[in-house]
Design a protein around this motif. Structure first.
Motif, short mmCIF file in Angstrom:
data_model
loop_
_atom_site.label_atom_id
_atom_site.label_comp_id
_atom_site.label_asym_id
_atom_site.label_seq_id
_atom_site.Cartn_x
_atom_site.Cartn_y
_atom_site.Cartn_z
N GLN A 1 -6.92 -7.78 -15.98
CA GLN A 1 -5.78 -7.81 -16.89
C GLN A 1 -5.17 -6.42 -17.02
O GLN A 1 -3.95 -6.26 -17.06
N ILE A 2 -6.01 -5.40 -17.08
CA ILE A 2 -5.50 -4.02 -17.15
C ILE A 2 -4.74 -3.68 -15.87
O ILE A 2 -3.67 -3.07 -15.92
N PHE A 3 -5.29 -4.08 -14.72
CA PHE A 3 -4.62 -3.81 -13.45
C PHE A 3 -3.26 -4.52 -13.39
O PHE A 3 -2.26 -3.94 -12.96
N ARG A 4 -3.23 -5.77 -13.82
CA ARG A 4 -1.96 -6.52 -13.82
C ARG A 4 -0.94 -5.85 -14.75
O ARG A 4 0.26 -5.81 -14.45
N MET A 5 -1.41 -5.33 -15.87
CA MET A 5 -0.53 -4.62 -16.80
C MET A 5 0.07 -3.39 -16.12
O MET A 5 1.26 -3.09 -16.27
N ALA A 6 -0.77 -2.68 -15.36
CA ALA A 6 -0.29 -1.49 -14.65
C ALA A 6 0.77 -1.87 -13.62
O ALA A 6 1.78 -1.18 -13.48
N VAL A 7 0.54 -2.96 -12.91
CA VAL A 7 1.51 -3.43 -11.91
C VAL A 7 2.85 -3.74 -12.57
O VAL A 7 3.92 -3.34 -12.09
N GLN A 8 2.81 -4.45 -13.70
CA GLN A 8 4.04 -4.82 -14.39
C GLN A 8 4.80 -3.59 -14.88
O GLN A 8 6.03 -3.53 -14.81
N LYS A 9 4.08 -2.60 -15.38
CA LYS A 9 4.73 -1.37 -15.86
C LYS A 9 5.42 -0.64 -14.71
O LYS A 9 6.54 -0.13 -14.86
N VAL A 10 4.78 -0.59 -13.55
CA VAL A 10 5.36 0.09 -12.39
C VAL A 10 6.58 -0.68 -11.89
O VAL A 10 7.61 -0.08 -11.56
N VAL B 1 -1.98 2.83 -9.05
CA VAL B 1 -3.26 3.53 -9.22
C VAL B 1 -3.12 4.63 -10.26
O VAL B 1 -4.01 4.82 -11.11
N ALA B 2 -2.01 5.36 -10.23
CA ALA B 2 -1.78 6.41 -11.22
C ALA B 2 -1.67 5.83 -12.63
O ALA B 2 -2.18 6.40 -13.60
N GLU B 3 -1.01 4.68 -12.75
CA GLU B 3 -0.87 4.02 -14.05
C GLU B 3 -2.23 3.52 -14.54
O GLU B 3 -2.54 3.63 -15.74
N CYS B 4 -3.03 2.98 -13.65
CA CYS B 4 -4.37 2.52 -14.02
C CYS B 4 -5.23 3.67 -14.53
O CYS B 4 -6.03 3.50 -15.45
N ALA C 1 0.83 -1.21 0.00
CA ALA C 1 0.00 0.00 0.00
C ALA C 1 0.86 1.25 0.00
O ALA C 1 0.53 2.26 -0.63
N ALA C 2 2.00 1.20 0.70
CA ALA C 2 2.87 2.37 0.80
C ALA C 2 3.80 2.52 -0.39
O ALA C 2 3.97 3.62 -0.93
N ALA C 3 4.40 1.42 -0.83
CA ALA C 3 5.48 1.51 -1.81
C ALA C 3 5.03 1.33 -3.26
O ALA C 3 5.60 1.92 -4.17
N LEU C 4 4.00 0.53 -3.49
CA LEU C 4 3.64 0.15 -4.86
C LEU C 4 2.33 0.75 -5.36
O LEU C 4 2.23 1.23 -6.48
N MET C 5 1.31 0.72 -4.49
CA MET C 5 -0.03 1.06 -4.94
C MET C 5 -0.20 2.49 -5.46
O MET C 5 -0.93 2.69 -6.44
N PRO C 6 0.44 3.51 -4.87
CA PRO C 6 0.25 4.85 -5.43
C PRO C 6 0.61 4.94 -6.92
O PRO C 6 -0.12 5.53 -7.72
N ASP C 7 1.74 4.34 -7.29
CA ASP C 7 2.16 4.36 -8.70
C ASP C 7 1.24 3.50 -9.57
O ASP C 7 0.96 3.85 -10.72
#
Length: 307
Positions: free
Chosen positions: A288-297, A114-117, A106-112
């Protein structure tokens, strides 16, 4: 892949294989039978292999055809998912996705993420729930959450849950700037201060316990059990407490110097962080879109990714 192989070749082959008949496949694709027959012959010529045999009973796949069918259908399914994802991302109506995140995520990954999504799917409404491992996994099983990102839990807690590793993370020992341990770091003196430890429900608790035992620390007399980022950040700044927490929770504070990570080798506490889902629930276009955002971050942040 031979660039002469076109989508129409794959589409025609898949439909013929499914229908078992050139005539029915042609009708389904709104083509003439000679046209679909010609397309199949072109594909076989390009591949240099006989994919189908004709008989009075219909069309039968050769061994090469059976192998090609498996991958051709997989490619068609992936393409359809991509088309569905584009359609989903472009809809005016809001679509929802509920994601559970352990504190470090929640602190290190999710902000980026969410912005990518927001860039990939502006109409996607994300609900982020932060909490301990067991609580989030239970919400996942109850379908309150669609996905969970966090540490791999103990085998018992992971029953009935699929896990795809994203990166690895270790535990950090954190104090306020100017803490006595900062100038003379010594794990054996840990018991001299109040220590914020992960509770038994936390995914990192077994790793922390093993780490302390390995360094001869069997008891800490003054413990507070918490993985709350908000409480930990505030309390450690105001006191001499030592905070044992996943490094991702305090990465930003350590980077800006408001908190200090003690120079203890915590490699022993490294563990996988990944995406958890219900294995009986296929990934939707939104997921799938969310997973794509995670991979990009992950790629942008230089974190090793295993999936």
């Amino acid at each position: 892949m031979d660039r002469r192989i076109k989508f129409r070749h794959i589409q025609c082959f898949v439909e013929i294989a499914r229908e078992g008949s050139l005539k029915r496949a042609a009708e389904k694709l709104f083509l003439t039978q000679p046209a679909i027959s010609k397309t199949l012959k072109e594909l076989e010529a390009l591949l240099g292999a006989k994919l189908m045999q004709r008989s009075r009973a219909g069309i039968a796949l050769t061994k090469q055809g059976e192998v090609f069918q498996h991958f051709a259908e997989q490619a068609m399914a992936n393409l359809q998912q991509g088309l569905d994802g584009i359609e989903q991302a472009g809809r005016d109506q809001k679509t929802r996705l509920s994601v559970g995140a352990l504190p470090s995520v929640a602190a290190a990954l999710m902000p980026d993420v969410v912005a990518e999504c927001a860039q990939l799917a502006p109409n996607l409404s994300l609900q982020i729930m932060e909490g301990p491992h067991d609580y989030l996994i239970e919400r996942l099983r109850l379908s309150t959450l669609d996905l969970v990102i966090g540490r791999l839990g103990e085998p018992k807690s992971m029953q009935g849950v699929s896990f795809t590793q994203l990166y690895t993370e270790e535990v950090a020992f954190v104090v306020r700037a100017g803490h006595p341990l900062q100038s003379a770091p010594d794990l054996r003196r840990l018991g001299e201060w109040q220590v914020i430890c992960p509770p038994h429900t936390a995914a990192i608790q077994p790793l922390v316990a093993r780490f302390l035992i390995a360094h001869g620390i069997s008891d800490i007399p003054n413990r507070i059990y918490s993985v709350s980022g908000a409480f930990g950040r505030s309390y450690v700044r105001k006191t001499d407490a030592v905070w044992i927490i996943s490094s991702g929770v305090v990465a930003e504070e350590v980077a800006d110097g408001s908190l200090v990570r003690l120079p203890f080798d915590t490699t022993l506490t490294q563990g996988p962080v990944g995406m958890m889902a219900r294995p009986d629930s296929p990934a939707t276009p939104v997921q799938q879109i969310f997973r794509m955002a995670v991979q990009k971050v992950l790629k942008h942040n230089g974190l090793s990714s295993a999936g």
